[in-house]
Design a protein around this motif. Sequence first.
Motif, PDB file in Angstrom:
ATOM      1  N   UNK A  65       0.823  -1.212   0.000  1.00  0.00           N
ATOM      2  CA  UNK A  65       0.000   0.000   0.000  1.00  0.00           C
ATOM      3  C   UNK A  65       0.855   1.258   0.000  1.00  0.00           C
ATOM      4  N   UNK A  66       1.884   1.254   0.827  1.00  0.00           N
ATOM      5  CA  UNK A  66       2.762   2.426   0.878  1.00  0.00           C
ATOM      6  C   UNK A  66       3.482   2.637  -0.447  1.00  0.00           C
ATOM      7  N   UNK A  67       3.886   1.539  -1.091  1.00  0.00           N
ATOM      8  CA  UNK A  67       4.520   1.684  -2.402  1.00  0.00           C
ATOM      9  C   UNK A  67       3.537   2.197  -3.449  1.00  0.00           C
ATOM     10  N   UNK A  68       2.291   1.760  -3.360  1.00  0.00           N
ATOM     11  CA  UNK A  68       1.290   2.266  -4.305  1.00  0.00           C
ATOM     12  C   UNK A  68       1.054   3.764  -4.107  1.00  0.00           C
ATOM     13  N   UNK A  69       1.062   4.202  -2.843  1.00  0.00           N
ATOM     14  CA  UNK A  69       0.801   5.615  -2.558  1.00  0.00           C
ATOM     15  C   UNK A  69       1.995   6.516  -2.873  1.00  0.00           C
ATOM     16  N   UNK A  70       3.169   6.082  -2.448  1.00  0.00           N
ATOM     17  CA  UNK A  70       4.339   6.959  -2.532  1.00  0.00           C
ATOM     18  C   UNK A  70       5.397   6.505  -3.525  1.00  0.00           C
ATOM     19  N   UNK A  72       5.174   6.127  -6.792  1.00  0.00           N
ATOM     20  CA  UNK A  72       5.042   6.637  -8.169  1.00  0.00           C
ATOM     21  C   UNK A  72       6.203   7.551  -8.560  1.00  0.00           C
ATOM     22  N   UNK A  73       6.894   8.084  -7.594  1.00  0.00           N
ATOM     23  CA  UNK A  73       8.000   8.988  -7.938  1.00  0.00           C
ATOM     24  C   UNK A  73       9.195   8.243  -8.529  1.00  0.00           C
ATOM     25  N   UNK A  74       9.145   6.898  -8.489  1.00  0.00           N
ATOM     26  CA  UNK A  74      10.193   6.124  -9.152  1.00  0.00           C
ATOM     27  C   UNK A  74      10.053   6.203 -10.667  1.00  0.00           C
ATOM     28  N   UNK A  75       8.931   6.716 -11.123  1.00  0.00           N
ATOM     29  CA  UNK A  75       8.699   6.925 -12.549  1.00  0.00           C
ATOM     30  C   UNK A  75       8.555   5.614 -13.301  1.00  0.00           C
ATOM     31  N   UNK A  76       9.350   5.473 -14.344  1.00  0.00           N
ATOM     32  CA  UNK A  76       9.240   4.275 -15.174  1.00  0.00           C
ATOM     33  C   UNK A  76       9.757   3.032 -14.464  1.00  0.00           C
ATOM     34  N   UNK A  80       9.090  -2.213 -11.676  1.00  0.00           N
ATOM     35  CA  UNK A  80      10.224  -3.052 -11.293  1.00  0.00           C
ATOM     36  C   UNK A  80      10.428  -3.030  -9.781  1.00  0.00           C
ATOM     37  N   UNK A  81      10.357  -1.858  -9.199  1.00  0.00           N
ATOM     38  CA  UNK A  81      10.523  -1.731  -7.744  1.00  0.00           C
ATOM     39  C   UNK A  81       9.377  -2.420  -7.024  1.00  0.00           C
ATOM     40  N   UNK A  82       8.141  -2.207  -7.500  1.00  0.00           N
ATOM     41  CA  UNK A  82       6.978  -2.785  -6.825  1.00  0.00           C
ATOM     42  C   UNK A  82       7.015  -4.308  -6.875  1.00  0.00           C
ATOM     43  N   UNK A  83       7.163  -4.874  -8.055  1.00  0.00           N
ATOM     44  CA  UNK A  83       7.143  -6.334  -8.166  1.00  0.00           C
ATOM     45  C   UNK A  83       8.402  -6.967  -7.580  1.00  0.00           C
ATOM     46  N   UNK A  84       9.499  -6.228  -7.572  1.00  0.00           N
ATOM     47  CA  UNK A  84      10.692  -6.714  -6.879  1.00  0.00           C
ATOM     48  C   UNK A  84      10.448  -6.814  -5.380  1.00  0.00           C
ATOM     49  N   UNK A  85       9.765  -5.817  -4.826  1.00  0.00           N
ATOM     50  CA  UNK A  85       9.402  -5.839  -3.409  1.00  0.00           C
ATOM     51  C   UNK A  85       8.452  -6.995  -3.114  1.00  0.00           C
ATOM     52  N   UNK A  86       7.509  -7.232  -4.003  1.00  0.00           N
ATOM     53  CA  UNK A  86       6.568  -8.342  -3.826  1.00  0.00           C
ATOM     54  C   UNK A  86       7.312  -9.668  -3.794  1.00  0.00           C
ATOM     55  N   UNK A  87       8.211  -9.871  -4.725  1.00  0.00           N
ATOM     56  CA  UNK A  87       8.958 -11.133  -4.780  1.00  0.00           C
ATOM     57  C   UNK A  87       9.816 -11.309  -3.533  1.00  0.00           C
ATOM     58  N   UNK A  88      10.474 -10.264  -3.096  1.00  0.00           N
ATOM     59  CA  UNK A  88      11.292 -10.346  -1.881  1.00  0.00           C
ATOM     60  C   UNK A  88      10.414 -10.698  -0.678  1.00  0.00           C
ATOM     61  N   UNK A  89       9.256 -10.060  -0.573  1.00  0.00           N
ATOM     62  CA  UNK A  89       8.329 -10.329   0.532  1.00  0.00           C
ATOM     63  C   UNK A  89       7.903 -11.795   0.522  1.00  0.00           C
ATOM     64  N   UNK A  90       7.567 -12.313  -0.659  1.00  0.00           N
ATOM     65  CA  UNK A  90       7.118 -13.704  -0.768  1.00  0.00           C
ATOM     66  C   UNK A  90       8.241 -14.681  -0.443  1.00  0.00           C
TER      67      UNK A  90
END
Length: 156
Positions: A65-70, A72-76, A80-90
């Motif tokens: 949720x925090x990545x979805x909210x804040x 977006x400033x990673x731009x393009x 990659x950052x979001x799904x990388x975080x998901x994979x690390x979490x899993x």
Amino acid sequence: MQTLNVGAGRTDNEYKESQERHRQELREDSKSNANYFFYAAALAATSSGLFAVQINLLINTGVFDLLRLYGRRFGTDYPTVFYGTVVIWLVILCALGFAARKGHRWAFLVGLILYGADMVALLVTFSIWAFGVHGFFVFRWFQGQKALKNLEQVGI
């Protein structure tokens, strides 16, 4: 027939059998509670959008949720950052699940800390239902570590 003072008329063999049964129950409880790491990983994958179905009402992860909210400033680089975080979490949740099933108490404690921190993130994003689901997992992992602690006290 010889009786011990500790077992209210139980023989030595009956006492040993009851102790072994108690140890086995504690091991089974610990392994059962360790499986909740895998359930949490599956639910986190569902809430992240890795699958075609995404459920965010009851199932949510504060970090996502925090990545979805804040994030977006990673731009393009955001996906990659979001799904990388998901994979690390899993991967972390599955690794903790395997360690907990092997009887490592620290895995339960790390899970408690990890989900406790994620519960704070859920409060920040006002995901109250997901906070309750996290509380359920924290409770089960607390029970798992408690079973391992009791197993250590009884003696393996």
